[in-house]
Motif scaffolding. Structure first.
Motif, PDB file in Angstrom:
ATOM      1  N   VAL A   4     -44.122 -27.215   5.171  1.00 14.29           N
ATOM      2  CA  VAL A   4     -44.554 -26.807   6.285  1.00 14.29           C
ATOM      3  C   VAL A   4     -44.329 -25.278   6.949  1.00 14.29           C
ATOM      4  N   ARG A   5     -42.908 -25.039   6.331  1.00 15.61           N
ATOM      5  CA  ARG A   5     -42.442 -23.673   6.543  1.00 15.61           C
ATOM      6  C   ARG A   5     -43.437 -22.428   6.299  1.00 15.61           C
ATOM      7  N   ILE A   6     -44.231 -22.945   5.180  1.00 16.86           N
ATOM      8  CA  ILE A   6     -45.273 -21.651   4.895  1.00 16.86           C
ATOM      9  C   ILE A   6     -46.427 -21.421   6.305  1.00 16.86           C
ATOM     10  N   LEU A   7     -46.692 -22.430   6.885  1.00 12.87           N
ATOM     11  CA  LEU A   7     -47.619 -22.821   8.143  1.00 12.87           C
ATOM     12  C   LEU A   7     -46.841 -22.122   9.193  1.00 12.87           C
ATOM     13  N   VAL A   8     -45.552 -22.504   9.208  1.00 16.36           N
ATOM     14  CA  VAL A   8     -44.581 -21.778  10.563  1.00 16.36           C
ATOM     15  C   VAL A   8     -44.671 -20.470  10.143  1.00 16.36           C
ATOM     16  N   LEU A   9     -44.624 -19.718   8.995  1.00 16.84           N
ATOM     17  CA  LEU A   9     -44.537 -18.470   8.603  1.00 16.84           C
ATOM     18  C   LEU A   9     -45.840 -17.705   9.166  1.00 16.84           C
ATOM     19  N   LEU A  45     -35.465 -15.735   5.125  1.00 18.99           N
ATOM     20  CA  LEU A  45     -35.952 -16.357   6.541  1.00 18.99           C
ATOM     21  C   LEU A  45     -36.526 -17.686   6.532  1.00 18.99           C
ATOM     22  N   LEU A  46     -37.068 -18.166   5.299  1.00 15.46           N
ATOM     23  CA  LEU A  46     -37.732 -19.384   5.059  1.00 15.46           C
ATOM     24  C   LEU A  46     -36.786 -20.812   5.675  1.00 15.46           C
ATOM     25  N   PRO A  47     -35.670 -20.784   5.428  1.00 14.81           N
ATOM     26  CA  PRO A  47     -34.699 -21.966   6.032  1.00 14.81           C
ATOM     27  C   PRO A  47     -34.781 -22.054   7.370  1.00 14.81           C
ATOM     28  N   SER A  48     -35.013 -20.958   8.215  1.00 17.16           N
ATOM     29  CA  SER A  48     -35.117 -20.798   9.667  1.00 17.16           C
ATOM     30  C   SER A  48     -36.270 -21.227  10.145  1.00 17.16           C
ATOM     31  N   LEU A  49     -37.470 -21.345   9.177  1.00 18.81           N
ATOM     32  CA  LEU A  49     -38.510 -21.706   9.854  1.00 18.81           C
ATOM     33  C   LEU A  49     -39.047 -23.156   9.692  1.00 18.81           C
ATOM     34  N   THR A  57     -43.070 -26.969  23.586  1.00 18.74           N
ATOM     35  CA  THR A  57     -43.979 -26.231  24.088  1.00 18.74           C
ATOM     36  C   THR A  57     -44.363 -25.612  22.626  1.00 18.74           C
ATOM     37  N   GLU A  58     -43.462 -24.807  21.865  1.00 19.47           N
ATOM     38  CA  GLU A  58     -43.574 -23.941  20.928  1.00 19.47           C
ATOM     39  C   GLU A  58     -44.457 -24.997  19.720  1.00 19.47           C
ATOM     40  N   PHE A  59     -43.797 -26.107  19.703  1.00 21.13           N
ATOM     41  CA  PHE A  59     -44.519 -26.964  18.689  1.00 21.13           C
ATOM     42  C   PHE A  59     -45.889 -27.436  19.050  1.00 21.13           C
ATOM     43  N   LYS A  60     -46.222 -27.680  19.970  1.00 21.31           N
ATOM     44  CA  LYS A  60     -47.651 -27.835  20.453  1.00 21.31           C
ATOM     45  C   LYS A  60     -48.606 -26.429  20.174  1.00 21.31           C
ATOM     46  N   ASP A  61     -48.024 -25.462  20.384  1.00 19.76           N
ATOM     47  CA  ASP A  61     -48.655 -24.364  20.041  1.00 19.76           C
ATOM     48  C   ASP A  61     -48.812 -24.230  18.507  1.00 19.76           C
ATOM     49  N   PHE A  62     -47.801 -24.470  17.671  1.00 16.07           N
ATOM     50  CA  PHE A  62     -47.673 -24.587  16.249  1.00 16.07           C
ATOM     51  C   PHE A  62     -48.730 -25.550  15.684  1.00 16.07           C
ATOM     52  N   MET A  89     -47.793 -33.968   6.899  1.00 18.23           N
ATOM     53  CA  MET A  89     -46.735 -32.740   6.502  1.00 18.23           C
ATOM     54  C   MET A  89     -45.813 -32.292   8.018  1.00 18.23           C
ATOM     55  N   VAL A  90     -46.722 -31.909   8.910  1.00 16.49           N
ATOM     56  CA  VAL A  90     -46.378 -31.280  10.142  1.00 16.49           C
ATOM     57  C   VAL A  90     -45.755 -32.300  11.029  1.00 16.49           C
ATOM     58  N   LEU A  91     -45.970 -33.401  11.217  1.00 16.16           N
ATOM     59  CA  LEU A  91     -45.725 -34.339  12.235  1.00 16.16           C
ATOM     60  C   LEU A  91     -44.314 -35.311  12.018  1.00 16.16           C
ATOM     61  N   LYS A  92     -44.061 -35.200  10.515  1.00 13.72           N
ATOM     62  CA  LYS A  92     -42.942 -35.900  10.104  1.00 13.72           C
ATOM     63  C   LYS A  92     -41.624 -35.561  10.925  1.00 13.72           C
ATOM     64  N   GLY A  93     -41.035 -36.456  11.502  1.00 16.67           N
ATOM     65  CA  GLY A  93     -39.712 -36.084  12.173  1.00 16.67           C
ATOM     66  C   GLY A  93     -39.969 -35.458  13.667  1.00 16.67           C
TER      67      GLY A  93
END
Length: 161
Positions: A4-9, A45-49, A57-62, A89-93
């Motif tokens: 999922v971090r690639i999508l966050v990036l 940077l990847l681990p912080s993504l 709110t950020e997650f809803k936008d993502f 992939m995105v909603l787990k957790g």
């Protein structure tokens, strides 16, 4: 895509112009915004993504970005198999595992032709529904304004009861 971090990036870099792509201008502006100018800095940077660092709110936008980014060309919908994979992939957790599992199973088992492709409204409504209706027993179809997909998911869950 399994991370999922690639999508966050891609989201943080502003890859919004064309589905499933980042153009040169978006890449340059994104690298500048994220202050990364080398492969090593991107790797650092990847681990912080992780999505755990995003507030609601950020997650809803993502989450909305994930739908838009995964569209094919000018299509306004996503194939339900792709929706299931991305949601897992995105909603787990981020939402209750049982809700995620039962909703994706509902989609997979659905014979409704209208659910072979999912709209942005249905996509975003599912996340809102998860936030607003933690217990399906509290769901009241008469006073709700959810898409029919959500109503039918609730009926599916009540039958499984």
């Amino acid at each position: 895509m399994e991370d999922v971090r690639i999508l966050v990036l891609m989201w943080k870099m502003g890859a919004n112009k064309t589905p499933a792509q980042i153009n040169k201008d978006e890449w340059i502006q994104g690298c500048t915004k994220l202050q990364v100018d080398s492969i090593d800095k991107i790797k650092a940077l990847l681990p912080s993504l992780d999505t755990g660092f995003l507030d609601q709110t950020e997650f809803k936008d993502f989450f909305k970005f994930c739908f838009q980014f995964n569209r094919e060309g000018t299509h306004r919908t996503l194939d339900k198999d792709l929706v299931v994979a991305i949601m897992q992939m995105v909603l787990k957790g981020r939402i209750a595992n049982e809700r995620l599992d039962t909703f994706t199973t509902f989609l997979e088992e659905s014979k409704e032709e209208s659910y072979s492709r999912i709209t942005l409204d249905q996509w975003t409504s599912f996340l809102d529904f998860c936030y607003e209706c933690e217990d399906i027993a509290d769901y009241d179809e008469a006073t709700s304004a959810w898409p029919v997909l959500i109503d039918e998911y609730v009926e599916y869950m009540e039958k499984k009861g």
